[in-house]
Design an enzyme around this catalytic site. Sequence first.
Site, PDB file in Angstrom:
ATOM      1  N   ASP A 262       8.167  86.151  69.416  1.00 15.69           N
ATOM      2  CA  ASP A 262       6.748  85.774  69.460  1.00 15.69           C
ATOM      3  C   ASP A 262       5.953  87.035  69.092  1.00 15.69           C
ATOM      4  O   ASP A 262       5.864  87.389  67.923  1.00 15.69           O
ATOM      5  CB  ASP A 262       6.504  85.263  70.893  1.00 15.69           C
TER       6      ASP A 262
ATOM      7  N   PHE B  73       3.649  76.413  71.839  1.00 13.85           N
ATOM      8  CA  PHE B  73       4.662  76.573  72.892  1.00 13.85           C
ATOM      9  C   PHE B  73       5.717  75.474  72.781  1.00 13.85           C
ATOM     10  O   PHE B  73       5.399  74.289  72.746  1.00 13.85           O
ATOM     11  CB  PHE B  73       3.998  76.546  74.266  1.00 13.85           C
TER      12      PHE B  73
ATOM     13  N   GLU C  78      18.562  86.211  70.070  1.00 13.92           N
ATOM     14  CA  GLU C  78      17.355  85.849  70.816  1.00 13.92           C
ATOM     15  C   GLU C  78      16.971  84.421  70.458  1.00 13.92           C
ATOM     16  O   GLU C  78      17.242  83.952  69.346  1.00 13.92           O
ATOM     17  CB  GLU C  78      16.259  86.874  70.444  1.00 13.92           C
ATOM     18  N   ASP C  79      16.346  83.726  71.393  1.00 12.52           N
ATOM     19  CA  ASP C  79      15.929  82.349  71.128  1.00 12.52           C
ATOM     20  C   ASP C  79      14.721  82.302  70.197  1.00 12.52           C
ATOM     21  O   ASP C  79      14.697  81.567  69.217  1.00 12.52           O
ATOM     22  CB  ASP C  79      15.639  81.590  72.442  1.00 12.52           C
TER      23      ASP C  79
ATOM     24  N   ARG D 216      15.488  73.414  79.542  1.00 13.34           N
ATOM     25  CA  ARG D 216      16.495  74.160  78.774  1.00 13.34           C
ATOM     26  C   ARG D 216      17.623  73.276  78.263  1.00 13.34           C
ATOM     27  O   ARG D 216      18.289  73.587  77.294  1.00 13.34           O
ATOM     28  CB  ARG D 216      17.131  75.260  79.642  1.00 13.34           C
TER      29      ARG D 216
HETATM   30  P1  5GP Z   1       7.707  88.149  72.793  1.00 11.01           P
HETATM   31  O1  5GP Z   1       8.128  89.297  73.651  1.00 11.01           O
HETATM   32  O2  5GP Z   1       8.228  88.240  71.378  1.00 11.01           O
HETATM   33  O3  5GP Z   1       6.224  87.927  72.828  1.00 11.01           O
HETATM   34  O4  5GP Z   1       8.286  86.832  73.441  1.00 11.01           O
HETATM   35  C1  5GP Z   1       9.655  86.553  73.387  1.00 11.01           C
HETATM   36  C2  5GP Z   1      10.115  85.790  74.585  1.00 11.01           C
HETATM   37  O5  5GP Z   1       9.082  84.963  75.109  1.00 11.01           O
HETATM   38  C3  5GP Z   1      11.240  84.848  74.211  1.00 11.01           C
HETATM   39  O6  5GP Z   1      12.467  85.437  74.494  1.00 11.01           O
HETATM   40  C4  5GP Z   1      11.003  83.653  75.082  1.00 11.01           C
HETATM   41  O7  5GP Z   1      11.659  83.846  76.310  1.00 11.01           O
HETATM   42  C5  5GP Z   1       9.535  83.661  75.329  1.00 11.01           C
HETATM   43  N1  5GP Z   1       8.820  82.749  74.428  1.00 11.01           N
HETATM   44  C6  5GP Z   1       8.074  83.065  73.339  1.00 11.01           C
HETATM   45  N2  5GP Z   1       7.567  81.956  72.763  1.00 11.01           N
HETATM   46  C7  5GP Z   1       8.023  80.920  73.504  1.00 11.01           C
HETATM   47  C8  5GP Z   1       7.848  79.495  73.411  1.00 11.01           C
HETATM   48  O8  5GP Z   1       7.180  78.929  72.533  1.00 11.01           O
HETATM   49  N3  5GP Z   1       8.491  78.759  74.356  1.00 11.01           N
HETATM   50  C9  5GP Z   1       9.244  79.297  75.351  1.00 11.01           C
HETATM   51  N4  5GP Z   1       9.811  78.465  76.210  1.00 11.01           N
HETATM   52  N5  5GP Z   1       9.414  80.630  75.472  1.00 11.01           N
HETATM   53  C10 5GP Z   1       8.809  81.418  74.549  1.00 11.01           C
END
Ligand code: 5GP
Length: 181
Positions: A108, A157, A104-105, A170
Amino acid sequence: MDKITLHGKTFRPFIKNEELEGIIDDVADRINADFAECEDVPILLCVLNGAVMFTAAVMKRLNFNVELCSIKLSSYVGTQSTGTVLMPIGLTSDVKDRRVIILEDIVDTGNTIVALKELLFSKGAKDVKICSMLMKPEVYAKPDKIDYVGKEIPNAFIVGYGLDYDELGRQFKDIYVIDAQ
Ligand code: 5GP
């Protein structure tokens, strides 16, 4: 590194590619140590689209056989998490009785990764490990352990190295953080 502008918002340099390469070396070393001499062929699961660059970078550092699989998940609109995890593309391989390493990138709130882990177990995966390039511990709200984390960052972000702002940004090899509005 200069500031960049995407959809009218400005982002400043945050993590240079050289640092990312070191972070990825470290993550790959830890995965290699845990999977050394494994007799099965684990599945490397790339979470599209954001983890494309990270997956390629980790994959070329691994010294055991893996099968590459993808899934497309999304929960962000603009710069905010919606809390709802959508799956525009399902799993591209059968995970039954397989060990899976999710790539995963960024983690959050953890909604995406936990929903994915549950999906994999419901499809019969034998074991699931989570590997995330970045993590925001201030907002992570799940009990599940993230097995491999490249770097913890504050709750802001970011874009670049696969991560987008409404599909832009990207392609940058460095990571940028949004400027205070
Ligand atoms: P979560 O489900 O953990 O809240 O969020 C995970 C997903 O939200 C990540 O796979 C990513 O796609 C997106 N995401 C979370 N934080 C960021 C951020 O700071 N920047 C970007 N571009 N995407 C984020």
